[in-house]
Scaffold this motif. Sequence first.
Motif, short mmCIF file in Angstrom:
data_model
loop_
_atom_site.label_atom_id
_atom_site.label_comp_id
_atom_site.label_asym_id
_atom_site.label_seq_id
_atom_site.Cartn_x
_atom_site.Cartn_y
_atom_site.Cartn_z
N ARG B 29 0.83 -1.22 0.00
CA ARG B 29 0.00 0.00 0.00
C ARG B 29 0.86 1.26 0.00
NH1 ARG B 29 -3.88 -1.33 4.97
NH2 ARG B 29 -1.83 -1.58 5.89
N ARG B 83 -3.62 -6.72 12.38
CA ARG B 83 -4.85 -6.23 11.79
C ARG B 83 -6.02 -6.60 12.70
NH1 ARG B 83 -4.94 -2.61 7.97
NH2 ARG B 83 -6.84 -3.53 7.16
N ASP B 118 -7.20 -2.60 -0.20
CA ASP B 118 -6.21 -2.10 0.76
C ASP B 118 -6.67 -2.25 2.20
OD1 ASP B 118 -4.83 0.72 -1.16
OD2 ASP B 118 -4.55 -1.45 -1.29
N ASP B 119 -7.98 -2.27 2.40
CA ASP B 119 -8.53 -2.40 3.74
C ASP B 119 -8.45 -3.81 4.30
OD1 ASP B 119 -11.25 0.07 3.62
OD2 ASP B 119 -9.13 0.21 4.21
N ARG B 125 -5.52 -10.18 1.88
CA ARG B 125 -5.17 -9.41 0.70
C ARG B 125 -4.29 -10.23 -0.24
NH1 ARG B 125 -1.66 -4.96 2.18
NH2 ARG B 125 -2.88 -4.95 4.08
N ARG B 166 -17.68 -3.68 1.79
CA ARG B 166 -17.10 -2.33 1.66
C ARG B 166 -17.73 -1.59 0.48
NH1 ARG B 166 -15.03 -2.96 6.01
NH2 ARG B 166 -12.81 -3.14 6.53
#
Lengths: 286, 183
Positions: B29, B83, B118-119, B125, B166
């Motif tokens: 990122r 995370r 990216d979240d 990911r 999202r």
Amino acid sequence: MSELTPERLEAYADGELAPTERAEVEAALRGDPRAAATVAWWRGLRAACKRSLDAEPVPTAFATQLQRSLSAQRVILRRRILRLGVPGLAAAALFLVISLWPRPAEGTPVDPRGFAAIHDQCAVHSRHDTLGVRSMPPGTCVSKLKCKMPFACCVPNLATCGKYHVDGGCTCSPASGMKVVHVYFRADEAPDVVISAFSIDRPIKFAARPKGESVTACGGRQVKAGEDELGNISMVVWKRAEGSYVLAARLPEAQLRQLADRATLARAERLLHERGVERDLAVAQP
Amino acid sequence: MQGTGEKSFEALALPHLPALYRIARRLTRDEHESEDLVQETFLKAYRAFGSFEERSFGIRPWLIKILNNTFFNRQARERRSPRPTDQSTLDETQAVDAAMPPELDLEDLDQEVKAAIDDLAPEFRAVLLLWATMELSYKEIADILEVPIGTVMSRLHRARHQLTRRLDGHVRAGRLARTPGTK
């Protein structure tokens, strides 16, 4: 009716289901528009992710910098090699020359057309499986064959070279008195691609038989010398301590050589024969 | 691919630079960090090229494996904050499952999709990037990441549901155009 769980729909959307299960899901989807819409969403999401990420360009300056880094790395490694000293290099070079000096091929001369004919008859057209090995993992294949066969046969494991599965096997031999195990593989994603792997009870070399003589193929069928049975079939042969292997397929020669070079022996035999395998690949030209 | 020279490495590996860069860009990122990660990947691959055995699927899976390992090793070394926990992610997933499929047009959503990716947690990911950009199978992803196929499926399940949530959230916030005929 097939149960359409979220996990099953995701696997279906990703193309991960086996053909039978895929057909079941497709039949169930015809009566479930909401599930069909979910599948469409997953496929659309994957495409959207790919589209958005593919749009990211590599900065030009970075690509140039990377090339320079690789060049610098090359210089560093060369300097390390030179530090070994000239005597060390000379010894290494001499060893290399001795290892790669061509040796005369040894073994019983066998007409390659016999293997080609067996490949076509047994593997491609008839799908003989007299050994009963279809869909068997290669390792299991070897265990089964070792119990049945009168010689130390071994099956090159093409599954380690890509997506291939065992599709059948037989004991048809291209020469009288020669014991052969023939196991053929089919590509998972290209069913027309069939590769025959032969394990032979003695060292052999490819040599065309004189005209007038014939070679034996499947079911006692005779192939007369002079007939072009090779067609577009490529073949490679290589020897091991007590026998030989042959690979045959309608593939470019270079690809078959790569497969032959990479195909690992089933574990049980590999430890025994690793030092005895000679990598002088002889190629039969179609 | 024993015995091939330096030219062979560049000829084999550099064509995959764009794909590796895209993965690195989304993993890190950060533009500078992604360049650093890709450079380290290529240098490691170059040094290890003598022991590389090319098979029918080529050099790309090997390069991706090096890139992923390098990224996660860096993360472990730098001791970044973990995370959000699996439980909170699971809660989000459950909320999305009830609403499937969302009424959302995915056209012209490149930036929103990138932001949603990216979240994701790094482990999710990584799986999603390989699934989407490389279009790899579950088995291929499992081989590269050196995890069981079940783990790949589980992480991918969560990743795509979180992504969906999202993106759907953006619609509810009124920031994006709805598809015709929706509420």
